[in-house]
Design a protein around this motif. Structure first.
Motif, mmCIF file in Angstrom:
data_model
loop_
_atom_site.group_PDB
_atom_site.id
_atom_site.type_symbol
_atom_site.label_atom_id
_atom_site.label_comp_id
_atom_site.label_asym_id
_atom_site.label_seq_id
_atom_site.Cartn_x
_atom_site.Cartn_y
_atom_site.Cartn_z
ATOM 1 N N GLU A 1 0.879 -1.166 0.000
ATOM 2 C CA GLU A 1 0.000 0.000 0.000
ATOM 3 C C GLU A 1 0.921 1.222 0.000
ATOM 4 O O GLU A 1 1.929 1.235 0.701
ATOM 5 N N VAL A 2 0.571 2.226 -0.845
ATOM 6 C CA VAL A 2 1.408 3.433 -0.910
ATOM 7 C C VAL A 2 0.535 4.650 -0.639
ATOM 8 O O VAL A 2 -0.515 4.816 -1.265
ATOM 9 N N LYS A 3 0.964 5.486 0.308
ATOM 10 C CA LYS A 3 0.228 6.711 0.642
ATOM 11 C C LYS A 3 1.187 7.888 0.497
ATOM 12 O O LYS A 3 2.388 7.700 0.370
ATOM 13 N N GLY A 4 0.640 9.088 0.600
ATOM 14 C CA GLY A 4 1.481 10.288 0.628
ATOM 15 C C GLY A 4 1.664 10.889 -0.737
ATOM 16 O O GLY A 4 1.000 10.518 -1.710
ATOM 17 N N ALA B 1 1.783 9.226 -4.493
ATOM 18 C CA ALA B 1 1.500 7.797 -4.325
ATOM 19 C C ALA B 1 0.873 7.185 -5.586
ATOM 20 O O ALA B 1 1.143 6.029 -5.921
ATOM 21 N N ASP B 2 0.066 7.977 -6.305
ATOM 22 C CA ASP B 2 -0.622 7.453 -7.496
ATOM 23 C C ASP B 2 0.349 6.968 -8.570
ATOM 24 O O ASP B 2 0.011 6.141 -9.406
ATOM 25 N N GLU B 3 1.562 7.565 -8.571
ATOM 26 C CA GLU B 3 2.521 7.217 -9.636
ATOM 27 C C GLU B 3 3.410 6.038 -9.260
ATOM 28 O O GLU B 3 4.276 5.636 -10.031
ATOM 29 N N VAL B 4 3.218 5.499 -8.068
ATOM 30 C CA VAL B 4 4.113 4.425 -7.612
ATOM 31 C C VAL B 4 3.452 3.071 -7.855
ATOM 32 O O VAL B 4 2.305 2.856 -7.448
ATOM 33 N N PRO B 5 4.149 2.133 -8.519
ATOM 34 C CA PRO B 5 3.556 0.820 -8.763
ATOM 35 C C PRO B 5 3.358 0.056 -7.458
ATOM 36 O O PRO B 5 4.164 0.184 -6.536
ATOM 37 N N THR B 6 2.270 -0.740 -7.397
ATOM 38 C CA THR B 6 2.047 -1.534 -6.185
ATOM 39 C C THR B 6 2.245 -3.029 -6.458
ATOM 40 O O THR B 6 1.954 -3.868 -5.613
ATOM 41 N N GLY B 7 2.724 -3.336 -7.658
ATOM 42 C CA GLY B 7 2.973 -4.734 -8.021
ATOM 43 C C GLY B 7 4.443 -5.087 -7.849
ATOM 44 O O GLY B 7 5.177 -4.404 -7.134
ATOM 45 N N ASN C 1 7.504 -2.603 -7.845
ATOM 46 C CA ASN C 1 7.876 -1.732 -6.733
ATOM 47 C C ASN C 1 9.187 -2.235 -6.125
ATOM 48 O O ASN C 1 9.340 -3.419 -5.826
ATOM 49 N N LEU C 2 10.138 -1.319 -5.948
ATOM 50 C CA LEU C 2 11.464 -1.729 -5.476
ATOM 51 C C LEU C 2 11.411 -2.330 -4.067
ATOM 52 O O LEU C 2 12.275 -3.125 -3.703
ATOM 53 N N ALA C 3 10.396 -1.984 -3.293
ATOM 54 C CA ALA C 3 10.257 -2.585 -1.958
ATOM 55 C C ALA C 3 9.957 -4.084 -2.090
ATOM 56 O O ALA C 3 10.459 -4.907 -1.319
ATOM 57 N N TRP C 4 9.137 -4.445 -3.083
ATOM 58 C CA TRP C 4 8.863 -5.877 -3.325
ATOM 59 C C TRP C 4 10.127 -6.601 -3.723
ATOM 60 O O TRP C 4 10.393 -7.722 -3.312
ATOM 61 N N LYS C 5 10.905 -5.933 -4.602
ATOM 62 C CA LYS C 5 12.156 -6.570 -5.049
ATOM 63 C C LYS C 5 13.028 -6.865 -3.835
ATOM 64 O O LYS C 5 13.697 -7.896 -3.778
ATOM 65 N N ALA C 6 13.039 -5.949 -2.884
ATOM 66 C CA ALA C 6 13.857 -6.139 -1.682
ATOM 67 C C ALA C 6 13.368 -7.350 -0.879
ATOM 68 O O ALA C 6 14.176 -8.174 -0.428
#
Ligand SMILES: C[C@@](CO)(OP(=O)(O)O)[C@H](O)COP(=O)(O)OP(=O)(O)OC[C@H]1O[C@@H](n2ccc(N)nc2=O)[C@H](O)[C@@H]1O
Ligand SMILES: Nc1ncnc2c1ncn2[C@@H]1O[C@H](COP(=O)(O)OP(=O)(O)O)[C@@H](O)[C@H]1O
Length: 318
Positions: free
Chosen positions: A55-58, A61-67, A70-75
């Motif tokens: 989930e991305v807020k702030g 946020a609309d321009e950030v992928p949630t699939g 997303n670099l957080a998923w890669k991590a």
């Protein structure tokens, strides 16, 4: 048992010096860069969950992928592979609160990846040390090791090989955010094109800037800020020329495009001056919005580890 969420706060960066060499056979450019971590931050919270989700807020946020992009998923996936867990089903829910401009040349995605590595290392009690995390970070992206480390650092290679730099002073910055991001590979590609066409100039050696940082004098530092990607960012977004001029006219010591842009960073003499420059720049109509920030600040850091549903404390009425 109620799962315990872990929140890591992670800073944006600006490149005080960004010297770009020729493209390597692997497509990356050899860099000599000096990063500084700034007080614009993202918060990344991870918690154990049966259903993985992001989930991305702030801001932005609309321009950030949630699939999976997303670099957080890669991590998370990388860390799962590294410690023998199932990367397809890591059992982690991630929540990102953005304060770092998206696609702004301030390494927001890299910051989230670094924060996630730190947070999941703690969530899974992996106890991976700094060097091991930094090596994993470099596999995610060139800027990720710096987001973990923070402070001020000299980066070489793709930017992932780091040495801390002595910086004696807190520097005060005004950050001008543009209306739309720029693609990092697009800006590197534009630099290659400009260089092939007209041998586009290169900034000087890094040593004088390192000496200025050791002296702690912002006026000396201002004279030495340099970014080889700036001409490419300005070529793709000509309006940045006006933004850079407006910041200096408003009283900043110097202005520079941050990394691949389009965010511009203006160095000011002190915090009062930064607030004054920010007010004047925001009235000049040359950018979407303006922030003040200071640096250096620490890298990715755990800021809270507490039960997700804390019992409501008894109410006390006066
Ligand atoms: C330009 C810089 C300056 O710090 O950051 P940003 O300003 O975009 O945040 C970095 O070099 C960006 O680092 P990062 O965003 O981590 O890039 P990566 O994911 O590793 O690479 C994305 C793409 O950028 C280009 N790239 C990146 C690093 C490098 N040393 N040479 C390159 O040519 C390549 O086209 C690569 O495919
Ligand atoms: N967690 C994330 N936060 C922001 N952007 C992300 C994230 N993960 C992937 N991205 C993608 O990375 C691109 C570059 O974003 P960002 O890292 O903020 O900028 P920059 O590379 O200019 O510093 C974005 O356009 C977005 O599609």
């Amino acid at each position: 048992m109620v799962p315990t969420p872990i929140t890591v706060r992670v800073p944006a960066k600006v490149n005080l010096h960004l010297s770009v060499g020729d493209a390597r056979p692997d497509g990356y450019h050899e860099l000599v860069t000096v990063f500084q971590a700034l007080s614009l931050t993202d918060d990344v919270t991870v918690v154990a969950a049966d259903e993985p989700a992001i989930e991305v807020k702030g801001e932005g946020a609309d321009e950030v992928p949630t699939g999976p992009e997303n670099l957080a998923w890669k991590a998370v996936r990388l860390l799962a592979e590294h410690c023998g867990r199932d990367p397809e089903n890591p059992g982690v829910r991630i929540s990102i609160n953005k304060g770092i401009p998206v696609a702004g040349g301030m390494a927001g995605g890299s910051a989230d990846a670094a924060a996630t590595l730190q947070a999941v290392n703690q969530l899974w009690r992996l106890e991976l040390g700094r060097d091991e995390l930094s090596e994993l970070a470099g596999k995610i992206g060139s800027d990720v090791p710096f987001s973990l480390q923070g402070g001020t650092a000299l980066g070489t290679g793709r930017g992932e090989r780091l040495v801390p730099v002595l910086a004696r002073h807190t520097y005060h910055w005004v950050i001008a955010l543009d209306r739309e991001g720029l693609s990092t590979p697009g800006v590197y590609g534009e630099l290659d094109r400009l260089r092939a066409d007209n041998g586009n100039g290169r900034i000087g050696e890094v040593e004088p800037l390192l000496e200025a940082l050791a002296s702690g004098d912002p006026r000396q530092l201002a004279l030495l800020l340099g970014n080889d990607l700036q001409s490419a960012a300005v070529s793709l977004r000509p309006g940045l020329r006006r933004t850079l001029r407006a910041g200096v006219q408003a009283g900043a010591l110097a202005g520079i495009v941050s990394g691949s842009g389009p965010t511009c960073a203006f160095l000011c003499t002190d915090s009062d001056e930064a607030v004054r420059v920010a007010a004047e720049l925001s009235g000049a109509g040359v950018c979407r919005t303006v922030r003040v920030a200071h640096g250096p600040v620490p890298g990715a850091k755990v800021v809270s580890e507490e039960p997700a549903h804390r019992p409501t404390p008894p109410q006390v009425h006066a």
